[in-house]
Motif scaffolding. Sequence first.
Motif, PDB file in Angstrom:
ATOM      1  N   MET A   1       0.840  -1.174   0.000  1.00 35.25           N
ATOM      2  CA  MET A   1       0.000   0.000   0.000  1.00 35.25           C
ATOM      3  C   MET A   1       0.885   1.238   0.000  1.00 35.25           C
ATOM      4  O   MET A   1       2.048   1.183   0.365  1.00 35.25           O
ATOM      5  CB  MET A   1      -0.942  -0.008   1.201  1.00 35.25           C
ATOM      6  N   SER A   2       0.308   2.361  -0.393  1.00 35.18           N
ATOM      7  CA  SER A   2       1.096   3.592  -0.481  1.00 35.18           C
ATOM      8  C   SER A   2       1.368   4.150   0.908  1.00 35.18           C
ATOM      9  O   SER A   2       0.836   3.685   1.898  1.00 35.18           O
ATOM     10  CB  SER A   2       0.355   4.617  -1.341  1.00 35.18           C
ATOM     11  N   ASN A   3       2.201   5.185   0.967  1.00 33.86           N
ATOM     12  CA  ASN A   3       2.522   5.815   2.239  1.00 33.86           C
ATOM     13  C   ASN A   3       1.342   6.579   2.809  1.00 33.86           C
ATOM     14  O   ASN A   3       1.246   6.792   3.994  1.00 33.86           O
ATOM     15  CB  ASN A   3       3.718   6.757   2.078  1.00 33.86           C
ATOM     16  N   LYS A   4       0.463   7.042   1.945  1.00 35.81           N
ATOM     17  CA  LYS A   4      -0.732   7.739   2.397  1.00 35.81           C
ATOM     18  C   LYS A   4      -1.747   6.711   2.853  1.00 35.81           C
ATOM     19  O   LYS A   4      -1.863   5.646   2.277  1.00 35.81           O
ATOM     20  CB  LYS A   4      -1.339   8.561   1.267  1.00 35.81           C
ATOM     21  N   THR A   5      -2.488   7.035   3.891  1.00 36.10           N
ATOM     22  CA  THR A   5      -3.524   6.128   4.357  1.00 36.10           C
ATOM     23  C   THR A   5      -4.684   6.939   4.912  1.00 36.10           C
ATOM     24  O   THR A   5      -4.493   7.798   5.759  1.00 36.10           O
ATOM     25  CB  THR A   5      -2.988   5.187   5.464  1.00 36.10           C
TER      26      THR A   5
ATOM     27  N   ALA B   1      -7.603   5.990  -5.139  1.00 29.67           N
ATOM     28  CA  ALA B   1      -7.028   4.800  -4.504  1.00 29.67           C
ATOM     29  C   ALA B   1      -5.717   5.142  -3.806  1.00 29.67           C
ATOM     30  O   ALA B   1      -5.445   4.668  -2.695  1.00 29.67           O
ATOM     31  CB  ALA B   1      -6.821   3.693  -5.537  1.00 29.67           C
ATOM     32  N   GLU B   2      -4.913   5.986  -4.438  1.00 36.42           N
ATOM     33  CA  GLU B   2      -3.642   6.383  -3.831  1.00 36.42           C
ATOM     34  C   GLU B   2      -3.884   7.217  -2.573  1.00 36.42           C
ATOM     35  O   GLU B   2      -3.244   7.005  -1.541  1.00 36.42           O
ATOM     36  CB  GLU B   2      -2.787   7.169  -4.825  1.00 36.42           C
ATOM     37  N   GLU B   3      -4.812   8.147  -2.644  1.00 40.82           N
ATOM     38  CA  GLU B   3      -5.103   8.992  -1.486  1.00 40.82           C
ATOM     39  C   GLU B   3      -5.668   8.176  -0.322  1.00 40.82           C
ATOM     40  O   GLU B   3      -5.421   8.483   0.844  1.00 40.82           O
ATOM     41  CB  GLU B   3      -6.079  10.115  -1.872  1.00 40.82           C
ATOM     42  N   LEU B   4      -6.401   7.115  -0.650  1.00 34.09           N
ATOM     43  CA  LEU B   4      -6.940   6.235   0.380  1.00 34.09           C
ATOM     44  C   LEU B   4      -5.893   5.276   0.939  1.00 34.09           C
ATOM     45  O   LEU B   4      -6.114   4.625   1.954  1.00 34.09           O
ATOM     46  CB  LEU B   4      -8.129   5.432  -0.173  1.00 34.09           C
TER      47      LEU B   4
ATOM     48  N   LEU C   1      -3.528   1.472  -2.903  1.00 33.22           N
ATOM     49  CA  LEU C   1      -2.968   1.160  -4.214  1.00 33.22           C
ATOM     50  C   LEU C   1      -1.799   0.187  -4.045  1.00 33.22           C
ATOM     51  O   LEU C   1      -0.817   0.493  -3.369  1.00 33.22           O
ATOM     52  CB  LEU C   1      -2.498   2.445  -4.896  1.00 33.22           C
ATOM     53  N   GLN C   2      -1.937  -0.979  -4.666  1.00 31.08           N
ATOM     54  CA  GLN C   2      -0.898  -1.998  -4.603  1.00 31.08           C
ATOM     55  C   GLN C   2       0.331  -1.494  -5.364  1.00 31.08           C
ATOM     56  O   GLN C   2       0.204  -0.951  -6.459  1.00 31.08           O
ATOM     57  CB  GLN C   2      -1.452  -3.311  -5.189  1.00 31.08           C
ATOM     58  N   ALA C   3       1.504  -1.652  -4.788  1.00 35.00           N
ATOM     59  CA  ALA C   3       2.712  -1.005  -5.304  1.00 35.00           C
ATOM     60  C   ALA C   3       3.138  -1.470  -6.690  1.00 35.00           C
ATOM     61  O   ALA C   3       3.451  -0.643  -7.545  1.00 35.00           O
ATOM     62  CB  ALA C   3       3.862  -1.202  -4.316  1.00 35.00           C
ATOM     63  N   GLU C   4       3.165  -2.764  -6.941  1.00 32.04           N
ATOM     64  CA  GLU C   4       3.711  -3.267  -8.198  1.00 32.04           C
ATOM     65  C   GLU C   4       2.783  -3.033  -9.388  1.00 32.04           C
ATOM     66  O   GLU C   4       3.197  -2.500 -10.408  1.00 32.04           O
ATOM     67  CB  GLU C   4       4.036  -4.769  -8.094  1.00 32.04           C
TER      68      GLU C   4
ATOM     69  N   LYS D   1      -0.133  -1.303  -9.369  1.00 28.00           N
ATOM     70  CA  LYS D   1      -0.911  -0.057  -9.274  1.00 28.00           C
ATOM     71  C   LYS D   1      -2.401  -0.315  -9.459  1.00 28.00           C
ATOM     72  O   LYS D   1      -3.103   0.381 -10.193  1.00 28.00           O
ATOM     73  CB  LYS D   1      -0.426   0.982 -10.290  1.00 28.00           C
ATOM     74  N   ILE D   2      -2.888  -1.358  -8.773  1.00 24.75           N
ATOM     75  CA  ILE D   2      -4.320  -1.665  -8.721  1.00 24.75           C
ATOM     76  C   ILE D   2      -4.755  -1.577  -7.266  1.00 24.75           C
ATOM     77  O   ILE D   2      -3.924  -1.627  -6.352  1.00 24.75           O
ATOM     78  CB  ILE D   2      -4.629  -3.068  -9.298  1.00 24.75           C
ATOM     79  N   ALA D   3      -6.041  -1.445  -7.043  1.00 22.97           N
ATOM     80  CA  ALA D   3      -6.550  -1.299  -5.678  1.00 22.97           C
ATOM     81  C   ALA D   3      -6.624  -2.647  -4.969  1.00 22.97           C
ATOM     82  O   ALA D   3      -6.952  -3.663  -5.578  1.00 22.97           O
ATOM     83  CB  ALA D   3      -7.933  -0.655  -5.705  1.00 22.97           C
ATOM     84  N   TYR D   4      -6.319  -2.627  -3.676  1.00 21.13           N
ATOM     85  CA  TYR D   4      -6.582  -3.786  -2.840  1.00 21.13           C
ATOM     86  C   TYR D   4      -8.096  -3.923  -2.657  1.00 21.13           C
ATOM     87  O   TYR D   4      -8.857  -2.999  -2.959  1.00 21.13           O
ATOM     88  CB  TYR D   4      -5.920  -3.624  -1.466  1.00 21.13           C
ATOM     89  N   ARG D   5      -8.535  -5.045  -2.131  1.00 20.94           N
ATOM     90  CA  ARG D   5      -9.952  -5.254  -1.805  1.00 20.94           C
ATOM     91  C   ARG D   5     -10.248  -4.490  -0.513  1.00 20.94           C
ATOM     92  O   ARG D   5     -10.177  -5.052   0.582  1.00 20.94           O
ATOM     93  CB  ARG D   5     -10.245  -6.735  -1.607  1.00 20.94           C
ATOM     94  N   ALA D   6     -10.562  -3.240  -0.645  1.00 25.89           N
ATOM     95  CA  ALA D   6     -10.785  -2.367   0.508  1.00 25.89           C
ATOM     96  C   ALA D   6     -12.257  -1.985   0.597  1.00 25.89           C
ATOM     97  O   ALA D   6     -12.925  -1.820  -0.420  1.00 25.89           O
ATOM     98  CB  ALA D   6      -9.935  -1.116   0.393  1.00 25.89           C
ATOM     99  N   THR D   7     -12.727  -1.843   1.820  1.00 28.76           N
ATOM    100  CA  THR D   7     -14.101  -1.410   2.070  1.00 28.76           C
ATOM    101  C   THR D   7     -14.064  -0.276   3.087  1.00 28.76           C
ATOM    102  O   THR D   7     -13.393  -0.387   4.117  1.00 28.76           O
ATOM    103  CB  THR D   7     -14.956  -2.565   2.631  1.00 28.76           C
TER     104      THR D   7
END
Length: 194
Positions: free
Chosen positions: A1-5, A120-123, A126-129, A131-137
């Motif tokens: 995941m990105s540094n932003k959360t 996705a990045e702001e949340l 975003l998966q690093a390699e 660049k797709i979203a994780y299964r997040a809710t």
Amino acid sequence: MSNKTASVGSKFPEFKKKAVVAAALSADAPGKEFADITNGIHTESNQWMVMFWWPKDFTFVCPTEIAAFNNVYGEFADRDTVLIGASTDSEFVHLAWRRENSDLRDLKFPMLADTSKSLAEELGILQAEEKIAYRATFIVDPQGIIRWVNVNDLSVGRNVEEVLRVLDALQTDELCPCNWKKGEETLTAQMQEA
């Protein structure tokens, strides 16, 4: 995941994204497949929002989750909650997938397209390699505050009934014990004497 959360207690980011809307495949809505969706979809109507993300369209686990959310769409509506599905695929890919997959044709909620991957990045999902979203809710209250976040690995589907259970608990505004379900007693905090 990105540094932003984006985490519990923080404001859900403002967004304006294209989406395939619920009536996209209706015979009486040709040319109305797409609409802009903003965070105002729930805050302006003083509703809760559940936004769930999946990694990629035209895959295997994702349609099982999307169909499961659709099957209980009325449960979210009964809880005064806007339901939005999202991924980093484009609105055109969403539309093609809905047309191709019989489980997705009659969706009652919009499929948000985060093609820039900015939301996705702001949340922070975003998966690093790839660049797709994780299964997040995310469960977001009517004031736009994130009240619950759940993130699964790419290979594991989520439990839609658990999303409903947590939404019910949050909407009580009470103390809810482990495994609490709607209709059960909540807890009362009592001061103990020393």
